[in-house]
Design a protein around this motif. Sequence first.
Motif, PDB file in Angstrom:
ATOM      1  N   GLY A  25      14.631  -2.909   5.086  1.00 39.14           N
ATOM      2  CA  GLY A  25      14.997  -1.870   4.126  1.00 39.14           C
ATOM      3  C   GLY A  25      15.574  -0.687   4.866  1.00 39.14           C
ATOM      4  N   LEU A  26      16.777  -0.293   4.508  1.00 36.62           N
ATOM      5  CA  LEU A  26      17.485   0.787   5.195  1.00 36.62           C
ATOM      6  C   LEU A  26      17.438   2.053   4.351  1.00 36.62           C
ATOM      7  N   GLY A  27      16.727   3.052   4.849  1.00 35.22           N
ATOM      8  CA  GLY A  27      16.561   4.288   4.116  1.00 35.22           C
ATOM      9  C   GLY A  27      17.792   5.171   4.137  1.00 35.22           C
ATOM     10  N   THR A  28      17.659   6.323   3.492  1.00 35.49           N
ATOM     11  CA  THR A  28      18.768   7.260   3.334  1.00 35.49           C
ATOM     12  C   THR A  28      18.424   8.575   4.017  1.00 35.49           C
ATOM     13  N   GLY A  29      19.402   9.173   4.695  1.00 32.84           N
ATOM     14  CA  GLY A  29      19.173  10.469   5.313  1.00 32.84           C
ATOM     15  C   GLY A  29      19.630  10.506   6.753  1.00 32.84           C
ATOM     16  N   SER A  30      19.575  11.692   7.344  1.00 28.46           N
ATOM     17  CA  SER A  30      20.139  11.893   8.674  1.00 28.46           C
ATOM     18  C   SER A  30      19.372  11.158   9.768  1.00 28.46           C
ATOM     19  N   THR A  31      18.044  11.104   9.669  1.00 27.69           N
ATOM     20  CA  THR A  31      17.272  10.414  10.702  1.00 27.69           C
ATOM     21  C   THR A  31      17.482   8.908  10.626  1.00 27.69           C
ATOM     22  N   THR A  32      17.450   8.373   9.417  1.00 28.26           N
ATOM     23  CA  THR A  32      17.661   6.936   9.256  1.00 28.26           C
ATOM     24  C   THR A  32      19.081   6.537   9.627  1.00 28.26           C
ATOM     25  N   ALA A  33      20.019   7.457   9.503  1.00 26.17           N
ATOM     26  CA  ALA A  33      21.399   7.167   9.909  1.00 26.17           C
ATOM     27  C   ALA A  33      21.469   6.835  11.388  1.00 26.17           C
ATOM     28  N   TYR A  34      20.688   7.525  12.211  1.00 26.52           N
ATOM     29  CA  TYR A  34      20.632   7.189  13.636  1.00 26.52           C
ATOM     30  C   TYR A  34      20.054   5.798  13.839  1.00 26.52           C
ATOM     31  N   PHE A  35      19.001   5.473  13.083  1.00 22.68           N
ATOM     32  CA  PHE A  35      18.394   4.136  13.196  1.00 22.68           C
ATOM     33  C   PHE A  35      19.406   3.057  12.846  1.00 22.68           C
ATOM     34  N   ILE A  36      20.161   3.250  11.775  1.00 20.94           N
ATOM     35  CA  ILE A  36      21.158   2.264  11.367  1.00 20.94           C
ATOM     36  C   ILE A  36      22.208   2.084  12.453  1.00 20.94           C
ATOM     37  N   ARG A  37      22.637   3.186  13.045  1.00 16.14           N
ATOM     38  CA  ARG A  37      23.627   3.113  14.130  1.00 16.14           C
ATOM     39  C   ARG A  37      23.081   2.313  15.318  1.00 16.14           C
ATOM     40  N   TYR A  38      21.863   2.614  15.731  1.00 15.49           N
ATOM     41  CA  TYR A  38      21.279   1.923  16.885  1.00 15.49           C
ATOM     42  C   TYR A  38      21.014   0.449  16.573  1.00 15.49           C
ATOM     43  N   LEU A  39      20.613   0.166  15.337  1.00 10.88           N
ATOM     44  CA  LEU A  39      20.391  -1.220  14.935  1.00 10.88           C
ATOM     45  C   LEU A  39      21.692  -2.008  15.004  1.00 10.88           C
ATOM     46  N   GLY A  40      22.767  -1.405  14.541  1.00 11.79           N
ATOM     47  CA  GLY A  40      24.070  -2.058  14.623  1.00 11.79           C
ATOM     48  C   GLY A  40      24.485  -2.333  16.052  1.00 11.79           C
ATOM     49  N   GLN A  41      24.173  -1.429  16.958  1.00 13.21           N
ATOM     50  CA  GLN A  41      24.498  -1.631  18.366  1.00 13.21           C
ATOM     51  C   GLN A  41      23.743  -2.819  18.939  1.00 13.21           C
ATOM     52  N   MET A  42      22.494  -2.973  18.561  1.00 12.14           N
ATOM     53  CA  MET A  42      21.710  -4.107  19.051  1.00 12.14           C
ATOM     54  C   MET A  42      22.256  -5.429  18.537  1.00 12.14           C
ATOM     55  N   ILE A  43      22.676  -5.437  17.283  1.00 13.32           N
ATOM     56  CA  ILE A  43      23.269  -6.649  16.710  1.00 13.32           C
ATOM     57  C   ILE A  43      24.570  -6.976  17.419  1.00 13.32           C
ATOM     58  N   GLU A  44      25.390  -5.965  17.670  1.00 16.15           N
ATOM     59  CA  GLU A  44      26.674  -6.170  18.343  1.00 16.15           C
ATOM     60  C   GLU A  44      26.488  -6.719  19.758  1.00 16.15           C
ATOM     61  N   ARG A  45      25.449  -6.289  20.435  1.00 15.89           N
ATOM     62  CA  ARG A  45      25.194  -6.742  21.807  1.00 15.89           C
ATOM     63  C   ARG A  45      24.509  -8.099  21.870  1.00 15.89           C
ATOM     64  N   GLY A  46      24.156  -8.646  20.716  1.00 14.22           N
ATOM     65  CA  GLY A  46      23.470  -9.926  20.696  1.00 14.22           C
ATOM     66  C   GLY A  46      21.982  -9.826  20.967  1.00 14.22           C
ATOM     67  N   GLN A  47      21.423  -8.619  20.879  1.00 18.73           N
ATOM     68  CA  GLN A  47      19.996  -8.440  21.117  1.00 18.73           C
ATOM     69  C   GLN A  47      19.163  -8.783  19.892  1.00 18.73           C
ATOM     70  N   LEU A  48      19.795  -8.874  18.743  1.00 16.21           N
ATOM     71  CA  LEU A  48      19.127  -9.273  17.507  1.00 16.21           C
ATOM     72  C   LEU A  48      20.025 -10.253  16.768  1.00 16.21           C
ATOM     73  N   GLU A  49      19.386 -11.250  16.146  1.00 16.06           N
ATOM     74  CA  GLU A  49      20.142 -12.250  15.388  1.00 16.06           C
ATOM     75  C   GLU A  49      19.518 -12.435  14.013  1.00 16.06           C
ATOM     76  N   ASP A  50      20.362 -12.781  13.058  1.00 16.77           N
ATOM     77  CA  ASP A  50      19.924 -13.084  11.692  1.00 16.77           C
ATOM     78  C   ASP A  50      19.097 -11.946  11.100  1.00 16.77           C
ATOM     79  N   VAL A  51      19.601 -10.729  11.267  1.00 10.13           N
ATOM     80  CA  VAL A  51      18.978  -9.545  10.695  1.00 10.13           C
ATOM     81  C   VAL A  51      19.845  -9.065   9.530  1.00 10.13           C
ATOM     82  N   TYR A  52      19.204  -8.761   8.415  1.00  9.48           N
ATOM     83  CA  TYR A  52      19.924  -8.326   7.223  1.00  9.48           C
ATOM     84  C   TYR A  52      19.324  -7.020   6.710  1.00  9.48           C
ATOM     85  N   GLY A  53      20.179  -6.155   6.191  1.00  7.34           N
ATOM     86  CA  GLY A  53      19.726  -4.884   5.667  1.00  7.34           C
ATOM     87  C   GLY A  53      19.822  -4.797   4.162  1.00  7.34           C
ATOM     88  N   VAL A  54      18.793  -4.227   3.553  1.00  6.96           N
ATOM     89  CA  VAL A  54      18.801  -3.925   2.122  1.00  6.96           C
ATOM     90  C   VAL A  54      18.890  -2.410   1.986  1.00  6.96           C
TER      91      VAL A  54
END
Length: 229
Positions: A25-54
Amino acid sequence: MDVEELKKLVAREALKFIEDDMVIGLGTGSTTAYFIRYLGQMIERGQLEDVYGVPTSHQARLLALEHGIPVVSLDEVDAIDVAVDGADEVDPSLNLIKGRGAALTMEKIIEYRAGTFVVLVDEGKLVEYLGKKMPVPIEVIPAAWKAIKEELEIFNARAELRMGIRKDGPVVTENGNFILDAWFERIDDPLDMEIELNTIPGVVENGIFADIADIVLVGTRDGVKRLER
């Protein structure tokens, strides 16, 4: 560290709760925006697989897509493993006030259903009791906002219709509703108040999140402090 650095600190710490094959579950707001950015970086680097956001809002959805996170809707998943979001206030029992981003209804729906709800805040969000610094956002049916504002006087609350900053007129939620910001003298029983507010006809949802947070990560000058229910 300034507040933005503290937000980044807890956002990175929240990544430790994410594993392969998770629905998040992806929250809303400035702090969670950083989390979403970092999560995307991990997915791009192949550090996480088959992860989906709601996502809990259009903002969260657009950020997730921008950073390469596969997005699914609530009705497409059987369960949400972890939800990550910020808060406006956190009391000693980990009850929350949320909703400054006007996405409180979907946030509560998604975070209530999460196996683990992780809250990200800086130390300035910790309070002795809810309502000390912030009002309680209340999403209301537009036709009923004035009647609800008057009804809130029973609770000794002073309510104001939230107005748009870069638009004329009131803030309109993604559900097509208005937001009343209600100032209470103090909230000693958050769960009871949450239930009472939702019994007022015309109220869609309110920003008290009682007994729902599992873990609160607090950004401090000495690092991240972890609070658990």
